[in-house]
Structures are given as structure tokens and as C-alpha cells.
Design a protein around this motif. Sequence first.
Motif, mmCIF file in Angstrom:
data_model
loop_
_atom_site.group_PDB
_atom_site.id
_atom_site.type_symbol
_atom_site.label_atom_id
_atom_site.label_comp_id
_atom_site.label_asym_id
_atom_site.label_seq_id
_atom_site.Cartn_x
_atom_site.Cartn_y
_atom_site.Cartn_z
ATOM 1 N N ARG A 1 0.803 -1.357 -0.011
ATOM 2 C CA ARG A 1 -0.003 0.175 -0.063
ATOM 3 C C ARG A 1 0.844 1.226 -0.095
ATOM 4 N NH1 ARG A 1 -4.827 -1.661 4.339
ATOM 5 N NH2 ARG A 1 -5.564 -3.047 3.287
ATOM 6 N N THR A 2 0.232 2.469 -0.338
ATOM 7 C CA THR A 2 0.936 3.488 -0.542
ATOM 8 C C THR A 2 0.758 4.313 0.890
ATOM 9 O OG1 THR A 2 0.804 4.030 -2.992
ATOM 10 C CG2 THR A 2 1.312 5.772 -1.729
ATOM 11 N N GLU A 3 1.660 4.815 1.460
ATOM 12 C CA GLU A 3 1.479 5.578 2.629
ATOM 13 C C GLU A 3 2.371 6.931 2.681
ATOM 14 O OE1 GLU A 3 4.333 3.557 6.156
ATOM 15 O OE2 GLU A 3 2.313 2.795 5.788
ATOM 16 N N ALA A 4 1.984 8.087 3.509
ATOM 17 C CA ALA A 4 2.830 9.066 3.557
ATOM 18 C C ALA A 4 4.010 8.810 3.995
ATOM 19 C CB ALA A 4 1.900 10.185 4.328
ATOM 20 N N ALA A 5 4.950 9.410 3.749
ATOM 21 C CA ALA A 5 6.431 9.337 4.461
ATOM 22 C C ALA A 5 7.076 10.689 5.006
ATOM 23 C CB ALA A 5 7.303 8.726 3.222
ATOM 24 N N GLY A 6 6.590 11.823 4.214
ATOM 25 C CA GLY A 6 7.218 13.164 4.709
ATOM 26 C C GLY A 6 6.998 14.281 3.804
ATOM 27 N N VAL A 7 7.637 15.253 4.029
ATOM 28 C CA VAL A 7 7.229 16.392 3.187
ATOM 29 C C VAL A 7 8.510 17.133 2.941
ATOM 30 C CG1 VAL A 7 4.952 16.960 4.231
ATOM 31 C CG2 VAL A 7 6.869 18.161 5.092
#
Length: 586
Positions: free
Chosen positions: A273-279
Amino acid sequence: MRDVIVVGAGGGGPVVAKELAARGLDVLLLEGGPHHTDPRASWTHYENDANNPLTGFLRFGPADRRKPAWLREEPQNSFILQVAGVGGTTQHYYGNSPRAYRGAFAGYEGPDRDAYDTAHAFPFPYAELVPYYEWVEATLPVQTAAMGTKETVFFRGAEKLGIPVQTTKDTLRASYRPQENAILQPGGTAGRTTDPARLVYPRATGCTYCGFCLQGCMEPVRAPRNQFAKRSTDNSYVPMALTASAWARGGRDVTLVPDAFVVRVHTRRRGGRTEAAGVTWRVGATGERHREEARVVVLAGGATETPRLWLNSDLPDPNGWVGRGYTDHFLDGVTGLFDEETGSSKGPSSAARCDFPGRGALEQLGLGPANQAFAMALSGSGIRGQYGNGRGMTGPWDGRAGRVLGPELKEALLHGVNRLVNILVLTDDDVERDNRVLLSAFPADEHGAAPKVALDGHARSRRTSANREFLARRAAELLREAGARRVYRFDWAPLLLHVHSSMRMGLSERDSVLTSDAESRWVRRLYVADNSALANALGGPNPTLTTQALATRTAERIFTRHFGGRPWVRAEAPVPSTDPRISAAL
């Protein structure tokens, strides 16, 4: 790696940051605009100095006022009234904090059920949000607004129309009432004198009746920041976030970085799955770019900038609803000219309202001279008495609707704004697919492709248009009954002040971006906590309180789902944002 990165320090982001930091999480709060740490050293009460959209200290632009405001493309005749900086648009809001109407939520079965946009209801019942409303109301705090002359005039008209008074926080029927405002009640000498020497903290506390809500609150003089009267987030949730460890056992202070414009959200693949990692963010003063990782990312840049960031980050949009459904309460203005003093520019700028569930709301609106002239000259119907474009409708106002200019404007303002009463029309407007934020084809700025806000204020749904006409007529009738000798209706062009729903949560995967927990449907650990997450226009009430209640609920979901915590809203008593421990730490 941080526990949580929150993008945006406006109405919703600081709520999430404060609540999670108070429970021991490491939170980074990034804000693209400035942090006005000492408003009295840099702010004034001058309307142009504060509110000029190009150069004002409350604008959507960088901290350096010599640099141009940031670009937004608006192909239609419209005006986006939004503010960058710590506190966001709450820096110039009026603190109005009504709850949404119950009919905007799933499961509502009242007799007026079909009067709402039932196709785009919130994906949970109204009762589920009530504890979070109560939490925010106690935290800010939200209190019944202080009353003055303009409110007396407004209520007189409402009573003569036969509208009943409302005595509950939940709106149950058409009714009038004092506003529920996030403004501290006047205490001591406040509200009792206009002598500046006597309006100094602690001799004066709360609202001093200065009348400059739109220019940002810095009253009373010498008050600690968390004792400023108007509870914009820079005066309430941000101080609480920055001092979380001072009053919460095991809490951690938030790291706040202003002048940090986030230009990209990063993702990773985990477990298929795709998940948020940072900015990645850009430092406005230097142009440097920084990247930081986090276990959870929360977007809270607002209904225009959050979809822009999403699209510039190449995040998934399989159903095409990112940026769509942009609602704005299809605002309008109606003004009455009186032979008596109304005190329109004095005290809390908006302290009285009428609610019409299934239609929208009316609220009394106080303005200074420059903004009063602007409000009377904003229209989509041409100039009253000179030319029209087919929209200058007639009704219980004088002449045809339209902008007031030249000798007529001079005559209306001849005795000053304090013989006027303004009513803001807040329309319950439908979520419409083609009202949207997308990326502009103009050359990109330093933050990437600019947002394009595309909507047609003259092509709304039949229900939306009928609601606006109903409310404008009621506003004019109220002013007539209150004793106005002349009533103007302006038929405003889109004034984009109450904007929401562009990243909406919803009942169906076909027309929503977020789940009922405000998490992205397609990117795990990526949440939204600003007005864009709202499912609809709330029935017409002002959006900030609902956004903050929803942000509290979202923070609780993040804490329990990703960090093994327990729910707190039903188990704890909220600490008010005026707690002296916060003041001492600041």
C-alpha cells in the motif's frame, strides 16, 4: 523521524498539533506565512495596512511585505479573502463559532430532511461530533457574544418579524440569538470606557470593544498572548501547542517553523500500500529546501492550498474529486441605513445571527469605513441606477440590487458607518462537481504550479439560488422592521471567505477524497484537518468551529490508530487556552 508533521497553522492544523503534543507525540508544525510573535510592534488598526490583499500584513503572501502576494488564478469575477501566517485566516475572522445544522449529517430524519444536500452528507451522525464541539468550545473558549447597539437593532427587526429566540447551542428551528463567539467576554474596565489608559491588562480583560476584529486582535494592551480577546488560533491553540509540556503530563512542545511553504508530500510503499512518508518545504527568506520524514502527515493548508499541494505532489486521484465540490456559502450582503446611531463599527464585529435550517443563516456584520465601502461596491449586477447586466433583481430593498458608487455611496456614508447595519447572507449551497480547485496553466511560482479556483457564481444549483434569494429577502425585511429608511442589496460576486469541501469526506467513494476518519482513501497515514475536509456547507453556519471539532476527532483517531493511545475526549476535561500555566511559559 517525527511522529507527525502538520502542514498549515491556520484554523485546523494547530488543533491537531496541540492535541497530539499534549499526549507525548513529537509534532512538527509547518506554516508557509509569517509568525507575528509581537503584533503590537508590527500591526496597526488601519484597514488598508491590515487587509490590502497585495501588501497588507494580513494577506496570502510571504512575511516580507515588499514581496508580491502569492498567485491564485481566478478566471471569474471573485475575491479570495484568505490569510497566510500562524493563525491563518482566523487572524482576521470574527470568532463566530456556531455549530453546524443537524441536517448536514448522515442519519438525520427531521421533517426538513429533504431541504439539505443529502447527497453529500457527513458520513456519520451529528451526535457523534457533539462531544468534540464541546471539547473545542471549552478549550478556546466559546462564549455568548457581548452585546451592543447594533445587536439591539438587529434583534428588534427579528422580533418584529416573529422569529423566535434560540436558547440552545444546537439549532433546532428558525430562530435568532446572540452569536456564540470565540471572543473573551469583557471584564473590568473593558466595554465600560473608551479611554485607552484604562483599557490596559489586567485592569481590562477580554473584548475592549475596539471594533477592529478584521485587522487582527491585540487587545487588551499588555495582556499575555493567550489572554488576547479574540481566540484566533495564534492566540489559543498555538500557544497551547508551544507549551504543551508545561501543563500536560508527558506532553511535548510542538516545533513550529513559520516561513516554511510545503511544496511536496512524499510517499512510500509498505505492505503493498501507499502511505505518507514526509514532506519537503521551502524557506521563504532563503529559498533553501528541507525534507523531513514522519509516521503520519496531516494537511491543513486550507481549501485552496491543500488540493494544490496534493496535485503538485502527484498523489493519487482515481475518482477525480481532489479539489472538487468547492463550496463558499454563496455570500451576499444587505445593508440598512438608519436615522439612529447603530454602533456598527463598535464591539465584537459580528455578535447577532438568525438561523434558518435548510436554508442558511443571516449574521450582523460590523465594518470600518474602508471595508464598508468595499462591501457596498462588490456586486455581480452592475451599478445601481446606472446600468445592469440582467441580474439586478428587485425585492424588499430599495431599487434594484447592485453596487453602490459615486454620490449614492457618499450619501450612504455621509454620517459614517455607525448609522448602518449590515447583514451577511450565508447560503447553504450544494456541493457541485464543477466548482473546484485545479492547477493553473500560468507559469509556476517558487512553490510549483499555482492554484486555479474555477467556479461560476451565476450558475448555481436551483436549491442554492433559491436559498440565497430567500435569505436576502428575509435580511431586507428584518432591516425594514428594525426601522431602516433605506435598504441596499448588493448581489455580491463570489467573495470566497467561507470555503470548504474541496477534499471532502463523504458517504461514497465515488465523490469523496477522505474516509469518515479524515484519512485519504488512497494514501494511508495521510490526513486532512482543514475546511477542505468538510463534507458539505454545514447547512450555512460559519465553518471554523466544525473544522476544529473535526480536527480534534481526527487527532484522536491518529493517536489511537497509529500510536497505541486511548480516546480522551469523553474521558478528560479540556484545559482552557487561557490557562495561566501557558501564559507563564510564554
